[in-house]
Design an enzyme around this catalytic site. Structure first.
Site, short mmCIF file in Angstrom:
data_model
loop_
_atom_site.label_atom_id
_atom_site.label_comp_id
_atom_site.label_asym_id
_atom_site.label_seq_id
_atom_site.Cartn_x
_atom_site.Cartn_y
_atom_site.Cartn_z
N GLY A 144 0.82 -1.21 0.00
CA GLY A 144 0.00 0.00 0.00
C GLY A 144 0.85 1.26 0.00
N SER A 161 -2.52 2.04 -5.45
CA SER A 161 -2.28 3.39 -4.94
C SER A 161 -3.34 3.75 -3.92
CB SER A 161 -2.30 4.41 -6.08
OG SER A 161 -3.58 4.46 -6.66
N ASN A 162 -4.47 3.04 -3.95
CA ASN A 162 -5.53 3.31 -2.99
C ASN A 162 -6.41 2.07 -2.85
OD1 ASN A 162 -7.84 4.42 -1.60
ND2 ASN A 162 -6.89 6.39 -2.06
N LYS A 202 2.51 13.36 5.30
CA LYS A 202 2.62 12.55 4.08
C LYS A 202 3.91 12.90 3.36
CE LYS A 202 0.12 10.99 0.01
NZ LYS A 202 0.46 9.58 0.26
N HIS A 226 -3.64 16.43 1.80
CA HIS A 226 -3.37 15.36 2.76
C HIS A 226 -2.77 15.95 4.02
CE1 HIS A 226 -3.85 12.68 -0.71
NE2 HIS A 226 -4.10 11.73 0.18
N HIS A 227 -2.65 15.10 5.06
CA HIS A 227 -2.03 15.54 6.32
C HIS A 227 -0.56 15.90 6.09
CE1 HIS A 227 -0.02 11.64 6.63
NE2 HIS A 227 -1.18 11.08 6.32
N1 LIG Z 1 -2.60 2.46 -0.83
C1 LIG Z 1 -3.44 2.97 0.09
O1 LIG Z 1 -4.65 2.75 0.08
C2 LIG Z 1 -2.85 3.84 1.18
C3 LIG Z 1 -3.67 4.37 2.18
C4 LIG Z 1 -3.08 5.09 3.21
C5 LIG Z 1 -1.71 5.29 3.21
N2 LIG Z 1 -0.96 4.78 2.20
C6 LIG Z 1 0.51 4.88 2.18
O2 LIG Z 1 1.00 3.92 3.10
C7 LIG Z 1 2.23 4.38 3.65
C8 LIG Z 1 2.14 4.37 5.18
O3 LIG Z 1 1.14 5.27 5.61
P1 LIG Z 1 0.92 5.57 7.17
O4 LIG Z 1 -0.12 6.61 7.19
O5 LIG Z 1 0.76 4.31 7.94
O6 LIG Z 1 2.35 6.24 7.52
P2 LIG Z 1 3.07 6.28 8.95
O7 LIG Z 1 4.16 7.28 8.82
O8 LIG Z 1 2.07 6.43 10.04
O9 LIG Z 1 3.71 4.82 9.08
C9 LIG Z 1 4.85 4.37 8.37
C10 LIG Z 1 5.63 3.47 9.31
O10 LIG Z 1 6.69 2.84 8.59
C11 LIG Z 1 7.74 2.64 9.52
N3 LIG Z 1 9.01 2.31 8.85
C12 LIG Z 1 10.06 3.12 8.56
N4 LIG Z 1 11.04 2.41 7.95
C13 LIG Z 1 10.59 1.12 7.85
C14 LIG Z 1 11.14 -0.07 7.32
N5 LIG Z 1 12.37 -0.12 6.75
N6 LIG Z 1 10.40 -1.20 7.37
C15 LIG Z 1 9.16 -1.20 7.92
N7 LIG Z 1 8.59 -0.08 8.46
C16 LIG Z 1 9.29 1.06 8.41
C17 LIG Z 1 7.78 3.95 10.32
O11 LIG Z 1 8.40 3.76 11.57
C18 LIG Z 1 6.29 4.27 10.47
O12 LIG Z 1 5.74 3.81 11.71
C19 LIG Z 1 2.47 5.75 3.02
O13 LIG Z 1 3.28 5.59 1.89
C20 LIG Z 1 1.07 6.19 2.60
O14 LIG Z 1 1.10 7.10 1.52
C21 LIG Z 1 -1.51 4.06 1.20
#
Ligand SMILES: NC(=O)c1ccc[n+]([C@@H]2O[C@H](COP(=O)([O-])OP(=O)(O)OC[C@H]3O[C@@H](n4cnc5c(N)ncnc54)[C@H](O)[C@@H]3O)[C@@H](O)[C@H]2O)c1
Length: 247
Positions: free
Chosen positions: A75, A101-102, A139, A135-136
């Site tokens: 994701g 992507s979503n 991001k 977005h927040h």
């Molecule tokens: N595809 C979708 O539907 C969708 C929806 C929401 C968010 N996203 C994406 O998902 C990602 C995460 O979003 P979030 O809101 O949870 O962000 P977030 O910042 O809350 O969480 C990301 C986490 O990844 C951790 N991290 C850092 N390095 C790492 C590694 N090497 N291995 C594993 N974990 C590691 C961080 O410590 C952090 O807790 C972003 O790229 C966001 O854009 C996608």
């Protein structure tokens, strides 16, 4: 199903709640590069890995999942410029990847609406199209993966845009995506068509993260039962077994 979570931030935690509510168990959680130090043993017993981490770590994590022969649901956004390379490695070596992507049903309906609207606007050249996304502030990637998806679909169906740019468009062939990062808001995407006289807008606003988490867990269930390959939302949404589940 036994799930390993890669990324235990906002989405990782939400996915855990949805997964447990659907009767699955979470066998390990990686939340940093160091957490992956013993990955060969840590997620050995997992059936699938769900990856929602950060753009800078996602490629490494995908390839580790390929190495350990674990299907992976991705994701994380911000890596789609490398999608063709990942797809090639996945196909060449018989690995299993589900990316989107979503993952929310609403956004995937919005994608369909966007494609249909672009096709309708094909012959109405007085309308200038643009995309805006908010977005927040945490991001990392910009524009959002969802905005890029919307833009690519418009380019494919509208017939008068060659490329997207992450600013207001300056040339007729450019499709402008304006990105805002503010506070703690949930994501909003707007596609706007403006003529001199009027404006048509379609807007998707997410109210919480649960819709993404449900989609990601369903995607994990989906690839758990499928052969090696690269899958995305259209595969799952067109599978009658998954109709009605994305609530
Ligand atoms: N595809 C979708 O539907 C969708 C929806 C929401 C968010 N996203 C994406 O998902 C990602 C995460 O979003 P979030 O809101 O949870 O962000 P977030 O910042 O809350 O969480 C990301 C986490 O990844 C951790 N991290 C850092 N390095 C790492 C590694 N090497 N291995 C594993 N974990 C590691 C961080 O410590 C952090 O807790 C972003 O790229 C966001 O854009 C996608």
């Amino acid at each position: 199903m036994r799930i390993a979570l890669s990324g235990y931030g906002k989405m990782g935690r939400e996915i855990e709640q949805v997964a447990v509510a659907r009767g699955h168990s979470v066998v390990c959680r990686y939340d940093s590069q160091e957490d992956w130090n013993n990955w060969e043993t840590d997620h050995k017993n997992a059936d699938v890995v769900i990856e929602f981490s950060m753009p800078k770590s996602v490629m490494n994590n995908i390839f580790k999942c390929f190495d350990s022969n674990h299907p992976v649901v991705v994701g994380t956004t911000g890596w789609f410029d490398q999608l063709e390379h990942v797809r090639h490695v996945c196909d060449e070596h018989g690995k299993t990847l589900f990316y989107a992507s979503n993952f929310s049903l609403g956004v995937n309906l919005f994608f369909e609406l966007n494609r249909r609207l672009a096709a309708m606007m094909h012959d109405h050249e007085q309308y200038e199209v643009s995309i805006e996304e908010t977005h927040h502030q945490h991001k990392v990637d910009s524009p959002s993966g969802t905005a890029i998806h919307l833009a690519n679909d418009i380019i494919d169906h509208l017939g008068r845009k060659d490329t997207w740019v992450n600013r207001e468009a300056k040339e007729g062939y450019e499709l402008g995506i304006v990105s805002h990062r503010v506070g703690e808001v949930n994501g909003t995407h707007t596609v706007k068509y403006s003529s001199g006289s009027d404006q048509i807008e379609i807007i998707h606003t997410a109210h919480d993260r649960k819709g993404f988490a449900v989609g990601a867990v369903l995607a994990a269930e989906y690839i758990h039962h499928h052969r090696a390959g690269v899958y995305t939302m259209s595969n799952m949404l067109n599978d009658p077994k998954f109709h009605g589940l994305m609530k």
